[in-house]
Design an enzyme around this catalytic site. Sequence first.
Site, PDB file in Angstrom:
ATOM      1  N   LYS A 194       0.826  -1.212   0.000  1.00  0.00           N
ATOM      2  CA  LYS A 194       0.000   0.000   0.000  1.00  0.00           C
ATOM      3  C   LYS A 194       0.856   1.255   0.000  1.00  0.00           C
ATOM      4  CE  LYS A 194      -3.315  -2.757  -0.143  1.00  0.00           C
ATOM      5  NZ  LYS A 194      -3.037  -3.823   0.771  1.00  0.00           N
TER       6      LYS A 194
ATOM      7  N   TYR B 187     -12.245 -15.261   3.096  1.00  0.00           N
ATOM      8  CA  TYR B 187     -11.251 -14.202   3.279  1.00  0.00           C
ATOM      9  C   TYR B 187     -10.763 -14.212   4.731  1.00  0.00           C
ATOM     10  CZ  TYR B 187      -9.175  -9.684   4.124  1.00  0.00           C
ATOM     11  OH  TYR B 187      -8.300  -8.701   4.503  1.00  0.00           O
TER      12      TYR B 187
ATOM     13  N   TYR C 164      -2.913 -13.242   3.315  1.00  0.00           N
ATOM     14  CA  TYR C 164      -2.468 -12.909   1.961  1.00  0.00           C
ATOM     15  C   TYR C 164      -1.330 -13.817   1.478  1.00  0.00           C
ATOM     16  CZ  TYR C 164      -5.269  -8.711   2.672  1.00  0.00           C
ATOM     17  OH  TYR C 164      -6.300  -7.856   2.923  1.00  0.00           O
TER      18      TYR C 164
HETATM   19  N1  PLP Z   1      -0.815  -8.818   0.463  1.00  0.00           N
HETATM   20  C1  PLP Z   1      -0.999  -7.990   1.511  1.00  0.00           C
HETATM   21  C2  PLP Z   1      -0.108  -8.127   2.684  1.00  0.00           C
HETATM   22  C3  PLP Z   1      -2.028  -7.037   1.496  1.00  0.00           C
HETATM   23  O1  PLP Z   1      -2.192  -6.217   2.543  1.00  0.00           O
HETATM   24  C4  PLP Z   1      -2.870  -6.956   0.364  1.00  0.00           C
HETATM   25  C5  PLP Z   1      -3.986  -5.990   0.389  1.00  0.00           C
HETATM   26  O2  PLP Z   1      -5.139  -6.251   0.189  1.00  0.00           O
HETATM   27  C6  PLP Z   1      -2.647  -7.826  -0.723  1.00  0.00           C
HETATM   28  C7  PLP Z   1      -1.609  -8.741  -0.628  1.00  0.00           C
HETATM   29  C8  PLP Z   1      -3.477  -7.781  -1.962  1.00  0.00           C
HETATM   30  O3  PLP Z   1      -3.263  -6.590  -2.681  1.00  0.00           O
HETATM   31  P1  PLP Z   1      -4.442  -5.898  -3.472  1.00  0.00           P
HETATM   32  O4  PLP Z   1      -5.491  -5.511  -2.479  1.00  0.00           O
HETATM   33  O5  PLP Z   1      -3.831  -4.744  -4.167  1.00  0.00           O
HETATM   34  O6  PLP Z   1      -4.994  -6.912  -4.436  1.00  0.00           O
END
Ligand code: PLP
Length: 331
Positions: free
Chosen positions: A50, A264, A290
Amino acid sequence: MALADHPRIPLTFGPSPLHPLDRLTAHLGGARIWAKREDCNSGLAFGGNKVRKLEYLAADAVATGCDTLVSIGGVQSNHTRSVAAVAAYLGLKCALVQESWVDWPDSVYDKVGNVQLSRLLGATSRFVKAGFGIGIKESYQQVLTEVDLAGGKPYPIPAGASDHPLGGLGFARWAAELLEQERAAGVRFDTVVVATGTGSTQAGMVAGFAALGERRRVIGVDITAKPVETLAAVRRIAHRTATLLDTEITDDVILDERYHAGTYGIPDEETLSAMRLAARTEALITDPVYEGKSMAALIDLVGTGEIARTDTVLFAHLGGQPALNGYSAVV
Ligand code: PLP
């Protein structure tokens, strides 16, 4: 307009580290695996993907005279913590909506990790009961209105900084940075594996490679368990970002929906065992929301041969470790 002409406030240390994962590669006995590390890309509150995206949004916020960054995410959102960090760093205020995206039994889940860091960074957090979703929420509109009524000038940043005109630029720049690092290291990645949530990380990469005339396989690993919406978001943001860069997306977006573990924010045994393997071969720390899931995908895709043994693969590590404290029940 060329990428370099889009206004940007630098918030990272510079190019994020790129390095081989030799022990994981040897363990899997397949493709050559490397990592590019957004989890250590910045000094701002542990960095992450981010911060890279916010370089462009922050420039817009400052240029338009906004004094309060307003954003939304789950209680353990890495994104909202990064917005709080960028606001603190730029001397702006920050108002966050924290939604109860994950029903998780750990008693400290809504007190530690990202939400704790946002508090320390001086942001205000409003807790709201609501499920995962990247649409525009009423609670978010309400906070924007309240900042406005109090005489502030809010800058709205949607979940993950994704559904925002500038949301894909940060990872378009990542693609250009990667090409330079490849040249310096004498390596070329056939495949990139990336966790996909709100979509602008993968979308930015796709648009960035297109702008550079580079055809790479970017495998997005859906972590939302809502792959139809996620795929639509990635396509939409990729096209929007491509238009900003005067280019077009010709290849379709790849989103693999086999590794989200059903919900999720909740890991399954495959997620947890991937996290353990990465930690025990490379001391590479991933989270259960994630990168634990994208690591599980990488391991499986190499194992099944969907990623060929001759491939050189890049694991995009996007951050997320602060949420680990909320998962002591399983990690
Ligand atoms: N990995 C992490 C640690 C994240 O905080 C996020 C955020 O959602 C993602 C992956 C996925 O990225 P995006 O939301 O841009 O698809």
